[in-house]
Each structure stands twice: as structure tokens, then as C-alpha cells.
Design a protein around this motif. Structure first.
Motif, PDB file in Angstrom:
ATOM      1  N   MET A 198      35.100  42.692  38.788  1.00 26.04           N
ATOM      2  CA  MET A 198      35.178  44.093  39.215  1.00 26.04           C
ATOM      3  C   MET A 198      36.565  44.684  39.019  1.00 26.04           C
ATOM      4  O   MET A 198      36.708  45.862  38.681  1.00 26.04           O
ATOM      5  N   GLU A 199      37.595  43.873  39.238  1.00 29.76           N
ATOM      6  CA  GLU A 199      38.968  44.372  39.124  1.00 29.76           C
ATOM      7  C   GLU A 199      39.306  44.839  37.712  1.00 29.76           C
ATOM      8  O   GLU A 199      40.229  45.638  37.530  1.00 29.76           O
ATOM      9  N   LEU A 235      30.810  39.502  48.285  1.00 31.88           N
ATOM     10  CA  LEU A 235      31.314  39.434  46.911  1.00 31.88           C
ATOM     11  C   LEU A 235      32.170  38.180  46.765  1.00 31.88           C
ATOM     12  O   LEU A 235      33.170  38.023  47.458  1.00 31.88           O
ATOM     13  N   ARG A 291      34.568  39.508  42.298  1.00 31.12           N
ATOM     14  CA  ARG A 291      35.705  40.405  42.522  1.00 31.12           C
ATOM     15  C   ARG A 291      36.636  40.419  41.314  1.00 31.12           C
ATOM     16  O   ARG A 291      37.186  41.466  40.955  1.00 31.12           O
ATOM     17  N   CYS A 309      40.186  32.824  38.118  1.00 33.52           N
ATOM     18  CA  CYS A 309      40.001  32.869  39.563  1.00 33.52           C
ATOM     19  C   CYS A 309      39.394  31.555  40.017  1.00 33.52           C
ATOM     20  O   CYS A 309      38.693  30.879  39.266  1.00 33.52           O
TER      21      CYS A 309
END
Length: 235
Positions: A16-17, A8, A13, A148
């Protein structure tokens, strides 16, 4: 024996969070179906639909399903955008890894997604300002936004819910959200985008055939980004 390893990336990620516990997820443009597969394995979501417009990515998704034994829990759908999903089948929708204009078109083709009953997690690879403008004009409220870093690139993930006030704004006024400016990576993100917009303005000014509307748009973006950076530096 199944190989239980799943790679991932930071971008995946970050998406997904933002998925709520117990969500009924639809992942549009799923590619390898890594997001729904990982969330199902972690028992974070109740159900999952993985959809893609192309057979190749959906075949990759099918391999992921078989590898992790999710045949009875992850529904694979072939088709364009949200045409493969009924509104009552999901409460959370991921649309990621494509251009902002493509995401806006997917939402345009499925008005129910911005009616307010669904949480949208949107990650645009390009044309983020255009996507922000579309959301503002169609009642999409950016509830949260996270940045990110993946390699040399910065990605932004927008958490959106529809049903808000519609605002017809100039494109430049829609470049940023308050949520984005609170992110620790905001200054780096703004500087990169400012450099890009300045380069575009310079190229448009030097072009033999002038495009006044496009030039005004990008110069407006330069002003918005510059003001945001100045404010961050003061704080």
C-alpha cells in the motif's frame, strides 16, 4: 453498525505504501480486497478494481465491500489475470501474493501492462529470480524495491514501470536490483536466499539424474548472492 476494523499485515502495508496518491488502482488476485478497500477508506486513491480468478476469494472481497460500505466505489471482477481490466481503467496495478512465474504469465497475457503507461507493484511469493528475468527481457524497470518482515518470512515488493530497454540476461544475473541492495533488510534477505541456493546446489549435485542446466543456474545464483553480501559487508 459496521465494524470498521481492518487487519492489514506488514506485507499488505508495504504494498500500500507504494501506491501513489490519487491512483486508479487495479488489484489482481485481490483475495479479500483489503488493499483497495483500505486505500479507498483513507482517500488515497481515486478508484479501484478488485479482480480474482476464483469465486471464493471474490465472495470474501464482496464481504469486505459490504462491511465498509464501498459498494459504489470498488468494482469486483471475476476472471483471469488482467483480462478483467481495460488499460484505460487503471494507472496502477497490484499483482501480489502469488508465484513469480504466475505474475510473469499474467504480464505476458496482457502486454499493455509493460508498455510504460502503468505503474506495477509486484510481490512474488516464490520464483523471484524468474520474475526479474522476465521483466529484464520485456522492458520492465525496477524503480524501487522494499523488503518487509512478516513473522519469520521476508517479502519484497517491486515498483516497476515498463517501456525500458529489453535485456536478455542469464537468470543468475537478474537475481538482484540496486534498489533491493539499499534496503536495511538486504543483508538478512541475501543470507536467507544464499542458504537456500546452496542447499539446492547440493541436492542437484547429489541427485542420481543430473540436471546440468538447473545446476548451473543455481550455482550462478550462489555466486551473485555471495558477491552481493561481500559488497554489503565492505560498505
Amino acid at each position: 453498525m459496521r465494524d470498521n476494523r481492518m487487519h492489514l499485515t506488514p506485507r499488505l502495508r508495504a504494498i500500500m505504501e507504494q501506491v501513489p496518491q490519487g491512483a486508479r488502482l487495479a488489484d489482481i488476485g485481490t483475495d479479500h480486497a483489503l488493499i483497495p478497500a483500505a486505500l479507498l477508506r483513507r482517500q488515497r486513491i481515486e478508484s479501484a478494481i478488485a479482480s480474482d480468478i476464483r469465486r471464493g476469494p471474490l465472495e470474501s472481497a464482496a464481504r469486505t465491500v459490504r462491511q465498509f460500505g464501498l459498494e459504489d466505489r470498488l468494482s469486483l471482477r471475476l476472471g483471469a489475470g488482467l483480462s478483467t481490466v481495460r488499460p484505460e481503467e487503471a494507472d496502477t496495478i497490484v499483482i501480489a501474493g502469488m508465484g513469480g512465474e504466475t505474475i510473469a504469465q499474467i504480464l505476458e497475457d496482457a502486454p499493455w501492462a509493460l508498455a510504460g503507461a502503468h505503474l506495477l507493484l509486484l510481490q512474488a511469493m516464490t520464483a523471484q529470480a524468474e520474475l526479474r528475468q522476465y521483466l529484464a527481457a520485456h522492458g520492465g524497470v525496477i524503480l524501487a524495491e522494499t523488503l518487509c518482515r512478516e513473522g519469520a518470512r521476508l517479502y519484497t515488493v517491486m515498483t516497476v514501470r515498463g517501456g525500458g530497454r529489453t535485456e536478455q540476461k542469464e537468470l543468475a544475473a537478474c537475481c538482484l536490483s540496486d534498489a533491493l541492495l539499499r534496503d536495511p533488510l538486504a543483508e538478512q534477505y541475501l543470507r536467507r536466499n544464499l542458504s537456500r541456493e546452496q542447499s539446492i546446489c547440493a541436492a542437484l549435485r547429489a541427485a542420481q539424474h543430473q540436471k546440468p542446466d538447473e545446476l548451473a543456474l543455481h550455482c550462478g545464483n550462489v555466486q551473485v548472492l555471495s558477491r552481493a553480501l561481500e559488497q554489503l559487508e565492505k560498505e
